[in-house]
Write a protein that holds these residues in place. Structure first.
Motif, PDB file in Angstrom:
ATOM      1  N   LEU A  61       0.825  -1.207   0.000  1.00  0.00           N
ATOM      2  CA  LEU A  61       0.000   0.000   0.000  1.00  0.00           C
ATOM      3  C   LEU A  61       0.862   1.261   0.000  1.00  0.00           C
ATOM      4  N   SER A  62       1.984   1.219   0.687  1.00  0.00           N
ATOM      5  CA  SER A  62       2.904   2.353   0.687  1.00  0.00           C
ATOM      6  C   SER A  62       3.451   2.595  -0.712  1.00  0.00           C
ATOM      7  N   TYR A  63       3.767   1.509  -1.390  1.00  0.00           N
ATOM      8  CA  TYR A  63       4.255   1.613  -2.767  1.00  0.00           C
ATOM      9  C   TYR A  63       3.173   2.171  -3.688  1.00  0.00           C
ATOM     10  N   ILE A  64       1.955   1.653  -3.571  1.00  0.00           N
ATOM     11  CA  ILE A  64       0.862   2.127  -4.420  1.00  0.00           C
ATOM     12  C   ILE A  64       0.541   3.592  -4.131  1.00  0.00           C
ATOM     13  N   GLN A  65       0.638   3.994  -2.876  1.00  0.00           N
ATOM     14  CA  GLN A  65       0.395   5.388  -2.511  1.00  0.00           C
ATOM     15  C   GLN A  65       1.333   6.321  -3.278  1.00  0.00           C
ATOM     16  N   SER A  66       2.573   5.884  -3.513  1.00  0.00           N
ATOM     17  CA  SER A  66       3.538   6.716  -4.225  1.00  0.00           C
ATOM     18  C   SER A  66       3.280   6.751  -5.722  1.00  0.00           C
ATOM     19  N   VAL A  67       2.570   5.737  -6.236  1.00  0.00           N
ATOM     20  CA  VAL A  67       2.318   5.649  -7.682  1.00  0.00           C
ATOM     21  C   VAL A  67       0.921   6.127  -8.032  1.00  0.00           C
ATOM     22  N   PRO A  97      -2.064   7.325  -5.747  1.00  0.00           N
ATOM     23  CA  PRO A  97      -2.708   7.623  -4.457  1.00  0.00           C
ATOM     24  C   PRO A  97      -4.229   7.610  -4.504  1.00  0.00           C
ATOM     25  N   SER A  98      -4.805   7.855  -5.672  1.00  0.00           N
ATOM     26  CA  SER A  98      -6.267   7.870  -5.772  1.00  0.00           C
ATOM     27  C   SER A  98      -6.853   6.489  -5.470  1.00  0.00           C
ATOM     28  N   PHE A  99      -6.126   5.427  -5.793  1.00  0.00           N
ATOM     29  CA  PHE A  99      -6.609   4.078  -5.497  1.00  0.00           C
ATOM     30  C   PHE A  99      -6.636   3.838  -3.987  1.00  0.00           C
ATOM     31  N   VAL A 100      -5.583   4.266  -3.293  1.00  0.00           N
ATOM     32  CA  VAL A 100      -5.534   4.106  -1.838  1.00  0.00           C
ATOM     33  C   VAL A 100      -6.640   4.916  -1.181  1.00  0.00           C
ATOM     34  N   GLN A 101      -6.901   6.110  -1.707  1.00  0.00           N
ATOM     35  CA  GLN A 101      -7.985   6.929  -1.178  1.00  0.00           C
ATOM     36  C   GLN A 101      -9.327   6.229  -1.370  1.00  0.00           C
ATOM     37  N   GLY A 102      -9.487   5.556  -2.508  1.00  0.00           N
ATOM     38  CA  GLY A 102     -10.708   4.796  -2.766  1.00  0.00           C
ATOM     39  C   GLY A 102     -10.891   3.668  -1.765  1.00  0.00           C
ATOM     40  N   LEU A 103      -9.780   3.030  -1.377  1.00  0.00           N
ATOM     41  CA  LEU A 103      -9.857   1.977  -0.358  1.00  0.00           C
ATOM     42  C   LEU A 103     -10.281   2.551   0.993  1.00  0.00           C
ATOM     43  N   ARG A 104      -9.783   3.733   1.322  1.00  0.00           N
ATOM     44  CA  ARG A 104     -10.183   4.375   2.583  1.00  0.00           C
ATOM     45  C   ARG A 104     -11.687   4.654   2.599  1.00  0.00           C
ATOM     46  N   GLU A 105     -12.198   5.108   1.455  1.00  0.00           N
ATOM     47  CA  GLU A 105     -13.620   5.417   1.368  1.00  0.00           C
ATOM     48  C   GLU A 105     -14.464   4.145   1.429  1.00  0.00           C
ATOM     49  N   LYS A 106     -13.960   3.064   0.871  1.00  0.00           N
ATOM     50  CA  LYS A 106     -14.723   1.810   0.827  1.00  0.00           C
ATOM     51  C   LYS A 106     -14.694   1.077   2.169  1.00  0.00           C
ATOM     52  N   PHE A 107     -13.489   0.976   2.771  1.00  0.00           N
ATOM     53  CA  PHE A 107     -13.341   0.170   3.984  1.00  0.00           C
ATOM     54  C   PHE A 107     -13.306   1.005   5.262  1.00  0.00           C
ATOM     55  N   GLY A 108     -13.152   2.314   5.112  1.00  0.00           N
ATOM     56  CA  GLY A 108     -13.152   3.199   6.278  1.00  0.00           C
ATOM     57  C   GLY A 108     -11.756   3.504   6.776  1.00  0.00           C
ATOM     58  N   PRO A 109     -11.564   4.683   7.350  1.00  0.00           N
ATOM     59  CA  PRO A 109     -10.229   5.085   7.831  1.00  0.00           C
ATOM     60  C   PRO A 109      -9.711   4.230   8.966  1.00  0.00           C
ATOM     61  N   ASP A 110     -10.600   3.630   9.743  1.00  0.00           N
ATOM     62  CA  ASP A 110     -10.159   2.814  10.858  1.00  0.00           C
ATOM     63  C   ASP A 110      -9.441   1.554  10.369  1.00  0.00           C
ATOM     64  N   VAL A 111     -10.028   0.908   9.363  1.00  0.00           N
ATOM     65  CA  VAL A 111      -9.420  -0.298   8.797  1.00  0.00           C
ATOM     66  C   VAL A 111      -8.061   0.033   8.187  1.00  0.00           C
ATOM     67  N   MET A 112      -8.027   1.066   7.346  1.00  0.00           N
ATOM     68  CA  MET A 112      -6.792   1.432   6.678  1.00  0.00           C
ATOM     69  C   MET A 112      -5.746   1.914   7.685  1.00  0.00           C
ATOM     70  N   GLY A 113      -6.202   2.624   8.714  1.00  0.00           N
ATOM     71  CA  GLY A 113      -5.273   3.076   9.738  1.00  0.00           C
ATOM     72  C   GLY A 113      -4.680   1.919  10.510  1.00  0.00           C
ATOM     73  N   SER A 114      -5.475   0.872  10.730  1.00  0.00           N
ATOM     74  CA  SER A 114      -4.984  -0.304  11.448  1.00  0.00           C
ATOM     75  C   SER A 114      -3.926  -1.045  10.636  1.00  0.00           C
ATOM     76  N   ILE A 115      -4.070  -1.010   9.312  1.00  0.00           N
ATOM     77  CA  ILE A 115      -3.060  -1.612   8.450  1.00  0.00           C
ATOM     78  C   ILE A 115      -1.776  -0.790   8.499  1.00  0.00           C
ATOM     79  N   GLY A 116      -1.972   0.535   8.658  1.00  0.00           N
ATOM     80  CA  GLY A 116      -0.829   1.435   8.648  1.00  0.00           C
ATOM     81  C   GLY A 116      -0.719   2.196   7.356  1.00  0.00           C
ATOM     82  N   ALA A 117      -1.858   2.308   6.633  1.00  0.00           N
ATOM     83  CA  ALA A 117      -1.862   2.995   5.344  1.00  0.00           C
ATOM     84  C   ALA A 117      -2.655   4.284   5.420  1.00  0.00           C
TER      85      ALA A 117
END
Length: 304
Positions: free
Chosen positions: A276-282, A284-304
């Motif tokens: 996810l860190s790698y994808i964020q650098s390439v 970022p809109s996809f990672v943002q989409g994951l945050r919207e779909k799964f919620g900031p708590d889930v993504m924050g727990s992963i560390g993304a």
């Protein structure tokens, strides 16, 4: 002598450094790792003492020499995304790969590099024996190796003249050129230029004495915007953007879902965090989409 300079800086006896240089080829741990497309890649990892000398040379000798702007690999502040971006806006792409890139660079190439830059390095190259000492320290049986910390910067320096020549020749033909380690990319909006360029390139490589390079013809690829275009693992989309690709996105989305259901192991979670860190650098809109779909708590727990 270069050994005396290293000794003074590192607090190691010059005689010990000279002894290390003479026996350097026997101070490697060798092993093999699988290649992505089959077969194995041989790694030669230098001993701790030899690695220390190689790093000193990489910083204090080779680090003072210029690397051509067309080279994107092994350079601080540059990465595969910037390499891919050079070609994202063009319609036609030619990708090539050198066979056994590091081992194809010989001691003679390194000595030639040092002699060519003696005016820049005159304060460290004070003896005729320095050329041999340096090449012994950074080579194994007369060649660069995969695994030595000095090999990446040396390869870029040895390739300077090649990069300069092909950057200029490509620009004159309205073709973009960049190199990432052993991967070469040429792109253009003119349909038939790249086939002619490939013929020119093959002739040029065959005639070069230093370095003696060889194309891996199995990896020579012509493609266009109508087809999948990959540059160092990144997808150049038809809309002139850069993406990690649909397959990777699907796999990552599946992993995030499994994490949200507490189905991922700790090891898998660490791996997912890195991806996810790698994808964020390439992309970022996809990672943002994951945050919207799964919620900031889930993504924050992963560390993304």
């Amino acid at each position: 002598m270069i050994s005396e300079l290293i000794a003074r800086d590192l607090g190691i006896p010059a005689g010990y450094i000279q002894g290390l240089a003479k026996t350097a080829s026997h101070r490697y741990y060798s092993f093999k790792i699988p290649r992505k497309r089959g077969g194995e890649r041989e790694i030669h990892h230098p001993s701790r003492e030899l690695k220390l000398l190689q790093r000193w040379l990489a910083k204090n000798v080779f680090g003072r020499l210029p690397i051509h702007h067309a080279a994107y690999g092994y350079r601080e502040g540059l990465n595969i995304l910037q390499h891919a971006a050079v070609h994202s806006r063009y319609n036609f792409l030619l990708k090539l790969d050198f066979r056994d890139f590091f081992p194809s660079i010989r001691s003679a190439d390194i000595v030639n590099l040092l002699r060519t830059n003696v005016r820049v390095l005159g304060d460290v190259l004070t003896s005729a024996s320095d050329y041999e000492t340096i090449s012994l320290i950074v080579c194994r049986h007369g060649n660069l190796t995969i695994g030595a910390p000095s090999s990446p910067i040396i390869s870029n320096l040895v390739m300077f003249e090649f990069d300069r020549a092909w950057a200029e020749r490509s620009h004159a033909q309205s073709i973009a050129y960049s190199r990432y380690a052993d991967d070469l990319c040429f792109s253009t909006d003119h349909r038939n230029l790249l086939a002619d360029l490939l013929a020119q390139l093959r002739k040029d490589i065959a005639g070069r004495e230093s370095p003696r390079l060889q194309l891996n013809e199995d990896k020579t690829v012509f493609t266009s915007r109508k087809r999948l275009r990959l540059v160092t693992g990144l997808v150049l989309t038809p809309t002139k953007r850069i993406s990690v690709g649909r397959a990777k996105k699907r796999a990552v989305k599946c992993q995030v879902y499994r994490f949200s259901k507490k189905l991922l192991s700790e090891e898998e979670t660490i791996s997912l965090r890195g991806i996810l860190s790698y994808i964020q650098s390439v992309e970022p809109s996809f990672v943002q989409g994951l945050r919207e779909k799964f919620g900031p708590d889930v993504m924050g727990s992963i560390g993304a």
